[in-house]
Design an enzyme around this catalytic site. Structure first.
Site, PDB file in Angstrom:
ATOM      1  N   GLU A 195      51.688 -31.873   5.018  1.00 15.20           N
ATOM      2  CA  GLU A 195      51.015 -30.585   4.990  1.00 15.20           C
ATOM      3  C   GLU A 195      51.121 -30.034   3.566  1.00 15.20           C
ATOM      4  O   GLU A 195      52.218 -29.926   3.018  1.00 15.20           O
ATOM      5  CB  GLU A 195      51.700 -29.649   5.998  1.00 15.20           C
ATOM      6  CG  GLU A 195      51.435 -28.188   5.807  1.00 15.20           C
ATOM      7  CD  GLU A 195      50.162 -27.707   6.469  1.00 15.20           C
ATOM      8  OE1 GLU A 195      49.451 -28.511   7.081  1.00 15.20           O
ATOM      9  OE2 GLU A 195      49.885 -26.504   6.346  1.00 15.20           O
ATOM     10  N   CYS A 217      52.301 -21.735   7.683  1.00 11.46           N
ATOM     11  CA  CYS A 217      52.101 -23.156   7.935  1.00 11.46           C
ATOM     12  C   CYS A 217      51.351 -23.376   9.237  1.00 11.46           C
ATOM     13  O   CYS A 217      51.539 -22.646  10.209  1.00 11.46           O
ATOM     14  CB  CYS A 217      53.456 -23.848   7.992  1.00 11.46           C
ATOM     15  SG  CYS A 217      53.316 -25.623   8.161  1.00 11.46           S
ATOM     16  N   CYS A 272      54.457 -26.242  11.352  1.00  5.68           N
ATOM     17  CA  CYS A 272      55.585 -25.598  12.030  1.00  5.68           C
ATOM     18  C   CYS A 272      55.183 -24.158  12.299  1.00  5.68           C
ATOM     19  O   CYS A 272      55.706 -23.213  11.743  1.00  5.68           O
ATOM     20  CB  CYS A 272      56.831 -25.678  11.170  1.00  5.68           C
ATOM     21  SG  CYS A 272      56.669 -24.884   9.598  1.00  5.68           S
ATOM     22  N   HIS A 324      58.215 -19.685  11.526  1.00  3.38           N
ATOM     23  CA  HIS A 324      58.287 -18.499  10.667  1.00  3.38           C
ATOM     24  C   HIS A 324      58.145 -17.215  11.474  1.00  3.38           C
ATOM     25  O   HIS A 324      58.553 -16.145  11.027  1.00  3.38           O
ATOM     26  CB  HIS A 324      57.238 -18.571   9.561  1.00  3.38           C
ATOM     27  CG  HIS A 324      57.487 -19.713   8.621  1.00  3.38           C
ATOM     28  ND1 HIS A 324      58.437 -19.658   7.643  1.00  3.38           N
ATOM     29  CD2 HIS A 324      56.957 -20.953   8.563  1.00  3.38           C
ATOM     30  CE1 HIS A 324      58.473 -20.808   7.005  1.00  3.38           C
ATOM     31  NE2 HIS A 324      57.591 -21.619   7.549  1.00  3.38           N
ATOM     32  N   ARG A 337      62.114 -29.257  10.081  1.00  8.21           N
ATOM     33  CA  ARG A 337      62.473 -29.863   8.789  1.00  8.21           C
ATOM     34  C   ARG A 337      63.786 -29.330   8.229  1.00  8.21           C
ATOM     35  O   ARG A 337      64.161 -29.659   7.126  1.00  8.21           O
ATOM     36  CB  ARG A 337      61.327 -29.661   7.787  1.00  8.21           C
ATOM     37  CG  ARG A 337      60.190 -30.575   8.095  1.00  8.21           C
ATOM     38  CD  ARG A 337      58.825 -30.115   7.614  1.00  8.21           C
ATOM     39  NE  ARG A 337      57.826 -30.798   8.409  1.00  8.21           N
ATOM     40  CZ  ARG A 337      57.509 -30.439   9.662  1.00  8.21           C
ATOM     41  NH1 ARG A 337      58.035 -29.381  10.220  1.00  8.21           N
ATOM     42  NH2 ARG A 337      56.651 -31.157  10.342  1.00  8.21           N
ATOM     43  N   SER A 364      61.511 -27.106   3.436  1.00  9.56           N
ATOM     44  CA  SER A 364      60.969 -27.951   2.367  1.00  9.56           C
ATOM     45  C   SER A 364      61.203 -27.330   0.992  1.00  9.56           C
ATOM     46  O   SER A 364      61.048 -28.008  -0.025  1.00  9.56           O
ATOM     47  CB  SER A 364      59.480 -28.258   2.599  1.00  9.56           C
ATOM     48  OG  SER A 364      59.339 -29.015   3.790  1.00  9.56           O
ATOM     49  N   CYS A 404      56.666 -30.604   3.934  1.00 16.19           N
ATOM     50  CA  CYS A 404      55.637 -29.609   4.231  1.00 16.19           C
ATOM     51  C   CYS A 404      55.581 -28.631   3.074  1.00 16.19           C
ATOM     52  O   CYS A 404      56.461 -27.801   2.899  1.00 16.19           O
ATOM     53  CB  CYS A 404      55.933 -28.857   5.509  1.00 16.19           C
ATOM     54  SG  CYS A 404      54.680 -27.597   5.735  1.00 16.19           S
ATOM     55  N   CYS A 451      54.749 -24.823   3.793  1.00 13.44           N
ATOM     56  CA  CYS A 451      55.973 -24.076   4.084  1.00 13.44           C
ATOM     57  C   CYS A 451      56.726 -23.740   2.805  1.00 13.44           C
ATOM     58  O   CYS A 451      57.180 -22.626   2.613  1.00 13.44           O
ATOM     59  CB  CYS A 451      56.902 -24.916   4.958  1.00 13.44           C
ATOM     60  SG  CYS A 451      56.588 -24.725   6.698  1.00 13.44           S
TER      61      CYS A 451
HETATM   62 NI1  NFE Z   1      55.221 -26.409   7.476  1.00 18.37          NI
HETATM   63 FE1  NFE Z   1      58.265 -25.945   7.962  1.00 18.37          FE
HETATM   64  C1  NFE Z   1      59.230 -24.447   7.856  1.00 18.37           C
HETATM   65  C2  NFE Z   1      59.060 -26.587   6.452  1.00 18.37           C
HETATM   66  S1  NFE Z   1      59.495 -26.455   9.621  1.00 18.37           S
HETATM   67  S2  NFE Z   1      56.643 -27.452   8.381  1.00 18.37           S
HETATM   68  O1  NFE Z   1      59.775 -23.511   7.788  1.00 18.37           O
HETATM   69  O2  NFE Z   1      59.549 -26.903   5.508  1.00 18.37           O
HETATM   70  O3  NFE Z   1      60.180 -27.613   9.554  1.00 18.37           O
END
Ligand code: NFE
Ligand code: MG
Length: 568
Positions: free
Chosen positions: A13, A60, A63, A67, A480, A503, A547, A550
């Site tokens: 992503e 995002c 996920c 958030h 993540r 991330s 990601c 994120c």
């Molecule tokens: Ni967009 Fe996310 C968050 C990340 S969850 S996937 O917060 O990094 O794993």
């Protein structure tokens, strides 16, 4: 020495750029760079804290829920607001179902094709693939007709000469080592995984009204009224519909995914020797079991240098050890802090974009560099599994033993827990965590049912905002890794908001002292057989499940028009 730039790295992503220097077939230096920026944190300033989760959730599309969850927890923490038990359980059901969906998609759709050669699956003997499947588990859908049908679908697909979504894979690459039958079995499960991830997501949709981006949260609880006799609320019928979906997931997660990951890992056992990188691991506890967030179903905490004996737990929503340990640096990121660049705690965090060229020794990423007590740390399912093992969490230990047992049988020699500190270990830990989440999902469903049976229908406590300033933080063990939101509220309005995201930890650039981020560190010494086809770099980076949407929460310095839309 060759420099390779992979931009963007695909099957993730957002836009991630990875630069590596390769010498004598090995990576000798690496840079991880987030190539997009949106500044959601600045959009939040001045808004109502009760609305923040609706904005942050749009950080995002992968996920989607996490958030939202972290945001309401941060506001509740600032207000010392307790959350009714039913609301905790409903949130926990959403968190676990979403996590299972996410982990299934990561292994099959986002990373398996770095290891599994789809084109080679055409050469497999379907009967041998079915036999291999039966030797690994009792999975009902390893039947010869189903496997044969998948091979015929793939043949028809490849026969058209148009590989579609598979077009740019590294098929036939020298680092692809699986026998055709393993490739066919994995390809079969790749297609089945699409069905099972949907089942998990359906649970999120039933409770959250839709997905991606649930609608049912509120600061103080959830907006799911419980009335067993009303059609328009959370009824017994809906709760049992959720149970039916949960029961369908077990066969795939336990009988297909765990054996697949174990077998692929064992057949690539050399990859337990690459990709460890940063072995200081951070995770947080999750699935609160009480209204205040002092008891959790899943443990979390800090594991310094991979040493389980030195595990330090994070214990509750007021945890000062976690709260005081986080800082974000921007020396190598495209931001500028007022009064100098020294790393800042998120309560004092700032989001002032300051773009430059890509500078190897200067600024080169939109991702900030977070540290935990000045240490670089790795987050994610591996960090969480290690913490849960260190904390003596029985389901984690059981699923890990099962996976390592299958892997050892396939490899023909014992594979120890230490093998987890690696590229393949991150993938294995994610499968273990998926099986653990499935047990938690079953458990949380039962807890909700039992609590409703006691006659407790509460789902919401109304928030009250004081005059003056309050601050809060909310954390969540997202798919993540560690996610935390930090909020300062003044007179009922958002004064400052910072999201420090999984991330962000893992994809971060060098810190103020020049220490590499986890992706960067994990790439050092990775083999690269052919710099023109850097499959091995993808393997290690994808093992983190990047990601970037994120992580950086777009800026075009030329102010060009990217897209025009017609608004009706
Ligand atoms: Ni967009 Fe996310 C968050 C990340 S969850 S996937 O917060 O990094 O794993
Ligand atoms: Mg941030």
């Amino acid at each position: 020495m060759t420099r390779i730039t992979i931009d963007p790295i695909t099957r993730i992503e957002g836009h991630l750029r990875i630069d590596c220097e390769v010498d004598n077939g090995k990576v000798t230096n690496a840079w991880s760079s987030g190539q997009m920026w949106r500044g959601i944190e600045t959009i939040l300033q001045g808004r109502d804290p009760r609305d923040a989760w609706l904005f942050t959730q749009r950080i995002c599309g992968v996920c989607t829920t996490v958030h939202a969850i972290a945001s309401v927890r941060a506001v509740e923490n600032a207000l010392n607001l307790e959350v009714p038990l039913n609301a905790q359980y409903i949130r926990n059901l959403i968190i676990t179902a979403h996590g299972i969906h996410d982990h299934i998609v990561h292994f099959y759709q986002l990373t398996a094709l770095d290891w599994v050669d789809i084109v080679s699956a055409l050469d497999a003997d379907p009967a041998a693939a079915a036999k291999l499947g039966a030797s690994l588990s009792d999975y009902r859908r390893n039947s010869l007709p189903e496997i044969r049908q998948v091979q015929e679908r793939l043949k028809a697909f490849v026969g058209t000469g148009q590989l579609g979504v598979f077009a740019s894979g590294y098929w036939g690459h020298p680092a692809m080592k699986l026998p055709p039958e393993v490739n066919l079995l994995a390809a079969t499960h790749y297609l089945q995984a699409l069905e099972y991830q949907r089942i998990a997501n359906r649970i999120v949709a039933i409770l959250g009204s839709k997905t991606p981006h649930i609608q049912n949260l509120a600061v103080g609880g959830v907006a799911n009224p419980i009335n067993l006799n009303s059609q328009s609320t959370l009824t017994l019928e809906r709760l049992f519909a959720i149970k039916a979906e949960i029961d369908k997931l077990g066969e795939f997660v336990n009988d297909a995914m765990i054996p697949d990951v174990a077998a692929v890992g064992a057949l690539y056992a050399d990859w337990t020797g690459y990709g460890a990188g940063i072995t200081d691991y951070l995770s947080v506890p999750d699935l609160p079991l009480d209204t205040k967030g002092t008891q959790f179903e899943l443990p979390g905490g800090y594991v310094p240098q991979g040493d389980l004996a030195r595990f330090k737990p994070i214990t509750d929503y007021q945890d000062a050890y976690f709260r005081d340990g986080v800082k974000e640096g921007v020396k190598h990121a495209w931001y500028r802090y007022q009064n100098g660049e020294q790393a800042r705690h998120p309560f004092e965090g700032q989001t002032n974009p300051h773009h430059t060229d890509f500078q190897d020794d200067g600024k080169y990423s939109w991702i900030k560099a977070p540290n935990f007590y000045d240490q670089r740390v790795q987050v994610g399912p591996l960090a969480n599994v290690l913490a849960m093992v260190a904390a003596g969490h029985a389901p984690t230990q059981r699923h890990l033993n099962q996976l390592l047992g299958i892997a050892s049988a396939v490899a023909g020699s014992p594979i120890p827990v230490e093998a987890l500190h690696s590229t393949i270990g991150r993938i294995a830990a994610r499968a273990v965590r998926c099986a653990v989440l499935l047990e938690s999902l079953q458990n949380q469903w039962q807890l909700l049912m039992d609590n409703i049976a006691k006659g407790d229908f509460e789902t919401f406590n109304r928030p009250v905002f004081p005059k003056g300033e309050v601050r809060g933080f909310g954390y969540h063990e997202a798919p993540r890794g560690v996610l935390s939101h930090w909020i300062a509220i003044r007179d009922g309005k958002i004064d400052n908001y910072q999201a420090v995201v999984p991330s962000t930890w893992n994809a971060s650039p060098r810190d103020d002292g020049g220490a590499l981020g986890p992706y960067e560190a994990s790439l050092l010494d990775n083999p690269v057989a052919d710099p023109e086809l850097p499959l091995e770099v993808l393997r290690t980076v994808h093992s983190f499940d990047p990601c970037i949407a994120c992580a950086v929460h777009l800026v075009d310095t030329e102010k060009r028009t990217h897209v025009q839309v017609k608004a009706f």
